[in-house]
Motif scaffolding. Structure first.
Motif, PDB file in Angstrom:
ATOM      1  N   ILE A 128      -5.331   2.678  -5.202  1.00 52.50           N
ATOM      2  CA  ILE A 128      -5.312   2.941  -3.759  1.00 52.50           C
ATOM      3  C   ILE A 128      -6.704   2.766  -3.182  1.00 52.50           C
ATOM      4  N   SER A 176       0.841  -1.203   0.000  1.00 54.04           N
ATOM      5  CA  SER A 176       0.000   0.000   0.000  1.00 54.04           C
ATOM      6  C   SER A 176       0.873   1.248   0.000  1.00 54.04           C
ATOM      7  N   MET A 209       0.885   4.269  -2.723  1.00 50.38           N
ATOM      8  CA  MET A 209       0.626   5.655  -2.315  1.00 50.38           C
ATOM      9  C   MET A 209       1.817   6.541  -2.624  1.00 50.38           C
TER      10      MET A 209
END
Lengths: 494, 127, 702, 145
Positions: free
Chosen positions: A471, A342, A346
């Protein structure tokens, strides 16, 4: 046939890197097209590998058919299959972005070199993830650090040279430490293969504890330098902020993560949890990670340059990952591996959109973002989504990793780490929120206040938007990747 | 006496460690970029020396097939082979960093790290 | 051609549309209420003539209804971007129609709400799946939210003509609406958290809509306090998840009571998190700053609905996790008693702080915002009583729910009045106004009704809930701790303070001498008066017929909880309003209020301000700020070369009263400038030190 | 370095160095030596040439174009040989398992693919060394591009 795919991927990437000087002579367009096709092919093949591994289980691949006692061995487990997919998917997006962004950052005669470096970079990362051999890891690591360094200094500006030099020096010290550790391990075990060495370590641990302990110290520190874990983060902000935007995204979102994969391999597969806990290594890692989470954020708070701020934010986020690893539980590892993915998404989104602001508006200074949201609504929106993810707002992948990490922390009964986690979240908010607020809600007297259509070139816009969607999608449906991660963790802790 | 014997037996390891530390000391204390590169090289030499000496077998022969007499005690050829790769890596890093130093000298006019840091400080404050 | 023009004009004639819509709403609600309470024998007639059971069953099977309700405002918000960039009234109509449809669908939820245990699950979302559940408490909140939202949207058409960025405002209004509905309908804490955060962020844009310096600073306060609240809820959720394994709103007391102090952490963090949004006393600081700077429709809803969502959250988490599954008497209520004790006092402090500070304000909207704090104190008090008394806490629960409804009505009406005054006079300071009743007679009457409502005058709605809460606090004193005897006194005094401050508001604004510049202002009926009429009507209706709400909504809601059924039957259902006791105490309160007003006016007490060092921010943050400033100076004292310009800027900032966050950022940046290059320079040294340290440690360990 | 002795001696000695380099490359599989060492020696001969005759002349002998092709070609050759292994036995770089002779000391063509690999490595190493040297020298001479 699927067994051949890992090596074929590597060969394909390397060949492409070598062919680029020749395709570059035809035209730049051809180069781009060839590169894109190759990346798509590799993407598809990694996907096949993942599906194969998921259904059939992990497999070994012996280079040259030599047995694993002397030969180089690839171990394609669900961990490596999943992370190669992650690396290549992000790499493809960043590649697509870079095809236009490169014009802004790099001289025309260096385009070909840039892509050569990019492909060698991907090649070495894939190699690191696949390989099951300590020395081979070192070789790939060195290839990776040299290419990383070149891709930083390719911009040919003053700051790049010093940043690249500092990176090279520190990384070389790190690599040599790692090699020293490998030597010590080889000395007592006689194997370079991780699995065999791990078995052997369990047997000789009582005979030569000093050797293994020193090796462990050297290897952890060597890899920490390369993964920019807190006290060794020194090279990162300079390197990541001066590099071309696409490379910064690549470095921050993938390269650093690959070193963390090495760290996981060394800690969990080579040394094993028992020895680590006997030596109190998890406590060390916890302290390092917690201080990194806070100090990285505090340094990020004081920055004036956007990309530098993102670099420091990476340090804080790496702290999260290390924290997850340091818990040494399956929940903690799950959170850490999830956060690798993640944070990769990001940070890539953040760096790419920052690159877009630099590309279109030449806007790097944080205090100059007033009203930018009106001019570049889409990239600013993606920036905001990623920033909210960093803070940990539900609906983004950042929330899921934060939640999982919190659960893991409490499961390990260390509530003060939860406090640090939350403090770090507030600090993140303190430097991400003002940018979004300034961009979307403050007027700029010099600029038009009416919302404009984004003028960014399509090839740059598409990766940014895809990352933003990813995301949100991963944030909403974390189970889609969680199953792979849980399988990988089960494999690591088995 | 025991200690002395131990030291003499393990002199190659001690030497390797000494080289590593000397290299590290050079990297830490010197602000001259070239000297730092030299320090890295010394560190590398130390590690390679260590690696090669692992493969040593007392009384072993070079790992070349010897047809005439059947002495089959060879030293371990694998570390040497590996170190060949290591040397290549360090050579390339040295060359690359030297070329960077050339560039740094062109842009900053100095190869002293402290002075470069001062110049960078000046520039950031001027921003 | 002519036809077309006529068509367009009639579409754009907003008054016409709003009257149609409002009358539809009134008719719809009329039927609905009549059905629920069986007024005029409506229910009997309908049941006999139409086979309602089939219809109810049909609706009951439509489990995606919550999603539709959450989705509709989003459709409205996105649609208004597409429809009307220029045609203001068509766009507004579109938004209002979607809002209206939302009410309609919410009314359809009634059959689901009265049948307990409705769950709808969206699997896989956020890893655990989102759950929606509707019960009567939620339904009350949904209904009041949707009605008020609809009315405020009607109001906002006329009002927002005078503001910029109308599209953005409506969009984020719709997002906030959707988030509020989601928060209310959520069936587990995770879902609630998701929508709660969404609400914080969407409403942030409403707070800073004015794009002035003060709105930014208020917005900063708002968003960071909201975030901290969110993180507190997150921490509590993680604790709950780790220990209980499930975050659904269902009884977990069996597990929690074995946990020792962790259960107090959980409920404490939850109350802190929701309390920030609800404006509870020590953490209310954002509210009086954020509400006045928002545009009036937004502040009406912020004060009317959003802070109630915080209170609702408290009620939800407390009555689900910490209540037993079924009604029992025993030590199982022990946890609740401790918590309730704290919450009651928190509520009383909130009430006192709010009223006390409200009395000093001259800015109308800020005064109303402080009153929101104070009225939230009443609600928190009710919640506290509901928790404190355990299975006998039904009265507090009733009071809190009733006051949520009432406060939503009169506070949003008061904000609307303030908005009208601002629209016509461009003035927010009540000391600079006066005699407006001649120029704005309709507004004056409406303001009077709302003021009577909030002051708790009989025949207006505030009286009802305040007397129920009064009963509640008396019960807490009777069944519980002695200290609540004083709480009751404080309660009365605070009610008097409320009365006083609304006498002050009305007399300074509408009575007295008219300032020169408003001489030639004309009385004018605007479409924004229509929703105000409706709310005023509701205030009076509830005041006159209080049993409708009680029997139709709150008693069914009480039945969902695990309170003592006998207690509910005797005390709540058998509750008599307008008893001489209540009326007398109210009379006392009014007299006391007038006395305070007279004293205040006579001796200029309203202009008295507390010394600034007594301010909460000052007390907490000033020492920290000083410390950080000292740290800055210390860092600059070293050998580092300093740009004199930079130094002077920092000194300048240090003299000004910069906020905590800015000071922190400043310190961080000084720290950064001072030490960053130093650290970077000593790269290999750090490596060596740590390497030797770790190796030494490890070698010692084996 | 315009010195007649140096130039003459270099002219004399460079062919021998090169021959020695090729010798080492070709003997990698059966005796000490190999692609890397041989390539290094081969590269050294050209470095010597550069040192003695200057960069411009050396560039004519071994231009960037040639070095590009040599460098890429060396690795590509290596990869190609490696791929042959996949087609023969299913493993990259297979040698012994593919049924090639294991190698007999003293016989040049007895070790399957290894001599072929060594040739590729030798070319690659030689050209890399020259390129690296030239790059550093050029940068010192001409400054930034």
């Amino acid at each position: 046939m699927i067994e051949q795919l890992p090596i074929l991927n590597l060969v394909l990437l390397l060949t492409t890197a070598l062919m680029i000087p020749f395709t570059q002579k035809i035209s730049f367009k051809t180069t781009k097209l060839v590169g894109f096709t190759v990346l798509l092919t590799v993407l598809v093949s990694t996907l096949f590998i993942l599906l194969h591994v998921q259904s059939e289980g992990a497999f070994y691949y012996h280079l040259g058919g030599y047995p694993s006692t002397i030969g180089i061995e690839f171990y394609v487990s669900i961990l490596s299959a999943f992370f190669t997919l992650f690396v290549i998917a992000l790499g493809t997006l960043i590649y697509v972005y870079s095809t236009r962004d490169i014009e802004h950052d790099v001289y025309a005669q260096d385009y070909g070199r840039y892509y050569t470096l990019l492909f060698i970079l991907l090649f070495s990362m894939l190699g690191i993830v696949y390989t099951n051999d300590l020395f081979n890891t070192y070789v790939f690591m060195e290839i990776l650090s040299i290419t990383t360094c070149s891709i930083i200094s390719i911009k040919r500006s003053k700051k790049n040279y010093t940043a690249a030099f500092r990176y090279l020096m520190l990384n070389e010290v790190g690599s040599l430490s790692y090699l020293f550790g490998v030597a010590l391990i080889y000395m007592v075990t006689g194997y370079l293969n991780i699995d065999l060495a791990a078995e052997s370590i369990q047997q000789v641990w009582h005979l030569y504890p000093a050797n293994i302990v020193i090796a462990l110290g050297f290897m952890i520190i060597g890899v920490s330098i390369k993964a920019a874990i807190f006290p060794f983060h020194i090279w990162l902000p300079d390197a990541h902020s001066t590099a071309p935007s696409a490379s910064s995204a690549l470095l921050s979102s993938i390269v650093v993560k690959v070193y963390i994969i090495i760290m996981i391999k060394v800690l969990l597969r080579l040394i094993g949890i028992d020895i680590l806990e006997a030596l109190n290594i998890p406590v060390f890692l916890t302290i390092i990670a917690a201080s990194g989470m806070l100090i990285g954020s505090i340094f990020a708070l004081g920055q004036k340059d956007l990309k530098r701020m993102l670099g420091y934010s990476s340090i804080a986020q790496i702290g999260y990952i290390v924290l997850g690893i340091s818990l040494m539980s399956s929940l903690g590892l799950t959170a850490a591996l999830f956060h690798i993915v993640s944070h990769g998404m990001m940070k890539a989104a953040l760096f790419l959109s920052a690159g877009a602001f630099i590309f279109l508006r030449n806007q790097r200074a944080i205090n100059g973002f007033n009203g930018l949201g009106y001019q570049m609504p889409i990239s600013m929106a993606v920036f905001s989504i990623a920033g909210l993810g960093m803070i940990g707002i539900p609906g983004t992948s950042g929330f899921i990793s934060k939640f999982n990490l919190g659960v893991a922390i409490l499961d390990a009964n260390q509530w003060f780490l939860l406090v640090i986690l939350i403090m770090s979240g507030v600090l993140n908010a303190m430097y991400y929120l003002p940018i979004m607020i300034n961009a979307f809600l403050k007027d700029n007297p010099e600029k038009n206040r009416v919302m404009q259509f984004e003028k960014l070139p399509k090839v740059m816009l598409v990766p940014i938007v895809v990352l933003g969607l990813m995301i949100v999608l991963v944030g909403l449906f974390p189970n889609s990747i969680m199953s792979y991660i849980e399988a990988a963790v089960a494999m690591l802790l088995a | 006496m025991e200690v002395l014997k131990q030291i003499i037996e393990n002199i190659n390891y001690i030497g390797a460690l000494a080289l590593f530390v000397i290299g590290l000391y050079t990297v830490v204390t010197h602000s001259n970029l070239i000297k730092r590169i030299i320090g890295i090289n010394i560190m590398g030499t130390g590690v390679f020396y260590f690696f090669v000496s692992i493969g040593n077998v007392v009384g072993g022969n070079p790992p070349i097939v010897d047809l005439d007499n059947g002495n089959l005690i060879y030293i371990n050829p694998l570390p040497s082979g590996l170190i060949l790769t290591g040397i290549v890596v360090v050579v390339s890093i040295t060359v690359y960093s030297l070329s960077l130093v050339v560039r740094i000298y062109e842009t900053y006019g100095t190869i002293d790290q402290d002075e470069i840091a001062k110049i960078i400080d000046q520039e950031t404050f001027d921003d | 051609m002519k036809n077309r023009d006529y068509f367009r004009r009639s579409i754009e004639s907003y008054n016409f549309q709003s009257i149609v819509l409002v009358s539809m709403l009134v008719a719809m609600l009329g039927f609905f209420f009549a059905y629920i309470i069986n007024g005029f024998g409506f229910k009997t007639w309908l049941d006999s003539s139409v086979n309602l059971a089939t219809i109810f069953f049909f609706i009951y099977r439509q489990r995606w209804l919550p999603l539709l309700i959450i989705g509709l405002p989003v459709v409205g918000g996105i649609g208004q971007f597409v429809i009307g960039r220029n045609i203001c009234s068509v766009r507004d109509t579109w938004v209002i129609v979607t809002t209206f449809l939302t009410i309609l669908f919410i009314l359809f939820l009634y059959p689901l709400a009265i049948v307990e245990g409705f769950y709808f699950e969206v699997p896989y979302l956020l890893g655990f799946g989102l759950t929606f559940s509707i019960d009567m408490v939620g339904f009350i909140m949904l209904l009041i939210t949707s009605i008020l939202w609809f009315l405020v949207m009607l109001y906002s058409h006329e009002y927002m003509k005078h503001e910029r960025h109308c599209n953005r405002f409506l969009f984020f209004m719709a997002m906030t609406y959707s988030a509020v509905l989601g928060t209310i309908m959520s069936g587990d804490l995770l879902t609630m958290f998701l929508f709660f955060e969404m609400m914080t962020f969407a409403s942030y844009v409403l707070v800073t809509h004015g794009q002035k310096d003060e709105s930014y600073s208020a917005g900063y306060n708002y968003i960071f306090m909201g975030l901290i609240g969110g993180f507190a809820i997150l921490a509590a959720m993680i604790l709950l998840f780790v220990h209980v394994g499930d975050v659904r709103f269902q009884s977990a007391i069996a597990v929690l009571s074995t946990l020792g102090s962790v259960r107090y952490w959980i409920i404490g963090l939850l109350i802190f998190g929701f309390g920030i949004k609800a404006g509870m006393a020590p953490v209310h600081v954002w509210l009086p700053r954020a509400h006045p700077v928002a545009p009036t429709p937004a502040s009406a809803l912020l004060s009317g609905i959003m802070i109630k969502v915080g209170a609702f959250g408290m009620i939800r988490v407390a009555t689900s996790y910490f209540f037993p599954e079924t009604f029992v008497i025993g030590t199982i209520w022990e946890t609740m008693e401790t918590i309730g004790f704290v919450v009651i006092w928190l509520g009383i402090i909130t009430m006192a702080v709010g009223v006390f500070l409200a009395l000093q304000q001259s800015h109308i909207k800020r005064m109303l915002a402080y009153h929101s704090v104070s009225q939230m104190g009443y609600i928190v008090l009710g919640i506290g009583v509901a928790l404190y008394l355990g299975y006998k806490g039904a009265m507090g629960y009733t009071g809190a729910m009733y006051h949520i409804i009432n406060h939503a009505l009169f506070k949003s009406l008061l904000f609307m009045v303030a908005g009208v005054i601002y629209l016509r006079t461009r003035e927010n300071d009540m000391y600079k106004l006066g005699g407006l009743w001649r120029k704005l007679p309709i507004t004056a009457v409406i303001c009077l009704i709302a003021a009577l409502g909030i002051s708790g005058i009989p025949l207006f709605n505030g009286f009802i809930s305040k007397s129920i809460l009064h009963h509640g606090i008396v019960e807490a004193y009777e069944y519980g701790h002695r200290s609540f005897y004083y709480a009751e006194w404080v309660f009365n005094v605070i009610s008097a303070g409320t009365v006083c401050s609304f006498i002050k508001l009305f007399s300074y604004t509408f009575l007295g001498k008219l300032p020169e510049q408003y001489k030639d202002m004309k009385s004018q009926f605007m479409s924004l008066h229509i929703p105000m009429f409706v709310i005023a009507g509701l205030i009076i209706l509830i005041g006159v017929f209080p049993r409708f709400i009680l029997d139709g909504f709150i008693v069914p809601a009480l039945c969902c909880t695990t309170y003592d059924p006998n207690f509910i039957q005797t005390y709540v259902v058998g509750l008599a309003f307008f008893t001489s006791e209540d009326l007398l105490s109210m009379l006392f309160v009014v007299v006391l209020g007038y006395a305070i007003f007279y004293a205040g006016k006579r001796w200029h007490l309203f202009h008295l301000h507390l010394p600034h060092w007594l301010r909460l921010e000052y007390m907490i943050f000033y020492p920290i700020n000083r410390l950080m400033r000292l740290a800055c100076r210390f860092m600059y004292g070293g050998q580092c070369r300093i740009n004199p310009l930079m130094m002077s800027r920092i000194d300048l900032d240090a003299k000004n009263d910069v906020g905590f966050l800015e000071r922190f950022t400043l310190t961080a940046s000084v720290f950064n400038r001072r030490y960053e290059n130093l650290i970077i320079k000593s790269d290999a040294l750090i490596y060596t030190l740590i390497l030797t340290g770790i190796l030494g440690y490890l070698l010692l360990r084996i | 370095m315009d010195d007649i002795i140096l130039r003459t001696i270099s002219r004399l000695i460079i062919p021998f160095i090169e021959i020695y380099g090729v010798f080492i490359i070709l003997h990698g599989h059966v005796s000490p030596g190999g692609g890397f060492s041989g390539g290094a020696i081969l590269g050294t001969s050209l470095i010597l040439y550069t040192l003695v005759f200057g960069v411009e002349k050396a560039q004519k002998k071994f231009s960037h174009k040639v070095s590009d092709i040599a460098e890429s070609g060396g690795i590509l050759w290596f990869i190609l040989i490696g791929l042959v292994g996949i087609f023969v036995t299913g493993y990259f770089l297979t040698n012994i398992n593919a049924g090639f002779p294991i190698g007999e000391p003293g016989l040049l063509l007895s070790a399957g693919m290894i001599p072929l690999l060594m040739i590729g490595i030798g070319i690659k190493v030689a050209s890399t060394m020259i390129t690296l040297f030239h790059t550093v020298i050029e940068e010192a001479h001409h400054g930034s591009a």
